[in-house]
Scaffold this motif. Structure first.
Motif, PDB file in Angstrom:
ATOM      1  N   ILE A  50      35.949  68.716  22.815  1.00 21.22           N
ATOM      2  CA  ILE A  50      37.342  68.946  23.222  1.00 21.22           C
ATOM      3  C   ILE A  50      37.904  67.705  23.915  1.00 21.22           C
ATOM      4  O   ILE A  50      39.026  67.271  23.632  1.00 21.22           O
ATOM      5  N   ILE A  51      37.110  67.124  24.829  1.00 23.47           N
ATOM      6  CA  ILE A  51      37.563  65.906  25.519  1.00 23.47           C
ATOM      7  C   ILE A  51      37.782  64.780  24.514  1.00 23.47           C
ATOM      8  O   ILE A  51      38.775  64.040  24.578  1.00 23.47           O
ATOM      9  N   GLY A  52      36.853  64.626  23.567  1.00 21.30           N
ATOM     10  CA  GLY A  52      36.983  63.583  22.554  1.00 21.30           C
ATOM     11  C   GLY A  52      38.215  63.762  21.691  1.00 21.30           C
ATOM     12  O   GLY A  52      38.934  62.798  21.393  1.00 21.30           O
ATOM     13  N   VAL A  53      38.476  65.001  21.284  1.00 21.74           N
ATOM     14  CA  VAL A  53      39.645  65.281  20.447  1.00 21.74           C
ATOM     15  C   VAL A  53      40.927  65.058  21.237  1.00 21.74           C
ATOM     16  O   VAL A  53      41.908  64.485  20.723  1.00 21.74           O
ATOM     17  N   TYR A  58      45.140  63.180  20.499  1.00 20.05           N
ATOM     18  CA  TYR A  58      46.442  63.502  21.086  1.00 20.05           C
ATOM     19  C   TYR A  58      46.907  62.530  22.164  1.00 20.05           C
ATOM     20  O   TYR A  58      48.105  62.442  22.436  1.00 20.05           O
ATOM     21  N   ARG A  59      45.985  61.831  22.801  1.00 14.19           N
ATOM     22  CA  ARG A  59      46.364  61.005  23.949  1.00 14.19           C
ATOM     23  C   ARG A  59      46.246  59.512  23.686  1.00 14.19           C
ATOM     24  O   ARG A  59      46.161  58.717  24.610  1.00 14.19           O
ATOM     25  N   GLY A  60      46.197  59.098  22.422  1.00 17.98           N
ATOM     26  CA  GLY A  60      46.295  57.678  22.111  1.00 17.98           C
ATOM     27  C   GLY A  60      45.072  57.021  21.522  1.00 17.98           C
ATOM     28  O   GLY A  60      45.141  55.891  21.035  1.00 17.98           O
ATOM     29  N   LEU A 218      53.592  70.448  25.459  1.00 21.92           N
ATOM     30  CA  LEU A 218      52.212  69.989  25.660  1.00 21.92           C
ATOM     31  C   LEU A 218      51.303  71.109  26.173  1.00 21.92           C
ATOM     32  O   LEU A 218      50.215  70.836  26.672  1.00 21.92           O
ATOM     33  N   LYS A 219      51.771  72.339  26.034  1.00 24.11           N
ATOM     34  CA  LYS A 219      50.990  73.470  26.554  1.00 24.11           C
ATOM     35  C   LYS A 219      49.603  73.545  25.929  1.00 24.11           C
ATOM     36  O   LYS A 219      48.617  73.847  26.601  1.00 24.11           O
ATOM     37  N   SER A 220      49.506  73.261  24.639  1.00 23.14           N
ATOM     38  CA  SER A 220      48.204  73.339  23.969  1.00 23.14           C
ATOM     39  C   SER A 220      47.228  72.321  24.549  1.00 23.14           C
ATOM     40  O   SER A 220      46.033  72.609  24.699  1.00 23.14           O
ATOM     41  N   GLN A 221      47.732  71.137  24.901  1.00 26.83           N
ATOM     42  CA  GLN A 221      46.867  70.126  25.504  1.00 26.83           C
ATOM     43  C   GLN A 221      46.422  70.543  26.902  1.00 26.83           C
ATOM     44  O   GLN A 221      45.273  70.344  27.287  1.00 26.83           O
ATOM     45  N   ARG A 222      47.351  71.128  27.681  1.00 26.80           N
ATOM     46  CA  ARG A 222      46.978  71.644  29.001  1.00 26.80           C
ATOM     47  C   ARG A 222      45.875  72.679  28.869  1.00 26.80           C
ATOM     48  O   ARG A 222      44.910  72.681  29.635  1.00 26.80           O
TER      49      ARG A 222
END
Length: 263
Positions: A50-53, A58-60, A218-222
């Motif tokens: 999850i952190i890797g994805v 999503y974060r660059g 960005l709710k899904s990322q949160r």
């Protein structure tokens, strides 16, 4: 009636013999223990994915070039991989391999910790580089997360050096090793808890700084950050539980434990 009582006693006695292994640990408990070990690894790997994805998709993404966002993104992934996942596995190996020669388990333990230290050092480089190369440069070590994180890594480095010197090479006398062991265990668990706290505060800090709580898109990322945090909390809780199970301590040391590493 007495005959039935004797038969029942013989039956339960035979069951107790079948259900206990050669070192006296109930087989059912052993199966439960290794189920929990496997479960902890699954939970930890899912959290890492999850952190890797999150940071990769999503974060660059990740990198060491001119894009400072990618440089920074190396920090959360490598710190999490080193200080939480590999470190948790390192403190667990003595319980997972109780019948393996202790020298080999020591080497595995030390290798995992060394890998944790290397990954964490690279992760720290990522965050310092992203701050120092920014225009204008950003301040370092100005938040609670950064203070806890740098204390954790510093303590971890000292713990690794002391443990390597005391137990692996050159290896100090048995009396010193025995005297230092409670301190080594205490700081091992304490640093692991510090690492988890650093991870949790890092999640909150990142979400606040990047305004993830202010943007409904960005709710899904949160939610992904929150799920990763819960999974690593479960991972850490299982690790603490497993190393606290006294029934799964290693058998008494054999002669190999008292030989110098150079033999």
């Amino acid at each position: 009636m007495r005959d039935w009582q004797e038969k029942l006693e013989i039956y339960f006695l035979s069951m107790s013999i079948v259900n206990y292994d050669e070192i006296g640990v109930p087989k059912k408990s052993t199966q439960w223990y290794y189920f929990m070990v496997t479960f902890s690894q699954i939970v930890g790997i899912i959290a890492l994915i999850i952190i890797g994805v999150l940071f990769g998709q999503y974060r660059g993404g990740f990198g060491w070039g001119s894009d400072l966002t990618k440089v920074f993104n190396n920090h959360p992934l490598l710190m999490t991989l080193g200080m939480v996942f590999f470190y948790g596995d390192a403190i667990l190996v003595y319980r997972v391999f109780p019948n393996t020669k202790k020298l080999f388990v020591k080497i595995l333990h030390g290798t995992l910790l060394a890998l944790s230290l290397i990954l964490s050092s690279i992760g720290l480089k990522g965050v310092f580089d992203s701050h120092n190369r920014a225009v204008p440069p950003l301040g370092n070590l100005e938040t609670l997360h950064s203070w806890i994180g740098i204390i954790t890594v510093t303590l971890f480095g000292l713990q690794w050096v002391c443990g390597f010197t005391t137990y692996l090479f050159p290896k100090l006398s048995e009396s010193i090793r025995q005297a230092y062991m409670p301190t080594h265990r205490f700081w091992g668990k304490t640093i692991f808890i510090f690492a988890l706290v650093s991870f949790m505060t890092g999640i909150v800090e990142y979400c606040v700084f990047e305004k993830l709580y202010d943007d409904s898109t960005l709710k899904s990322q949160r939610n992904m950050f929150s799920i990763a945090g819960i999974l690593f909390l479960i991972f850490a809780a299982i690790i603490i539980y497993l190393i606290g199970e006294n029934d799964f301590q290693r058998p008494p040391d054999n002669d190999d434990e008292h030989r110098p590493l150079t033999e």
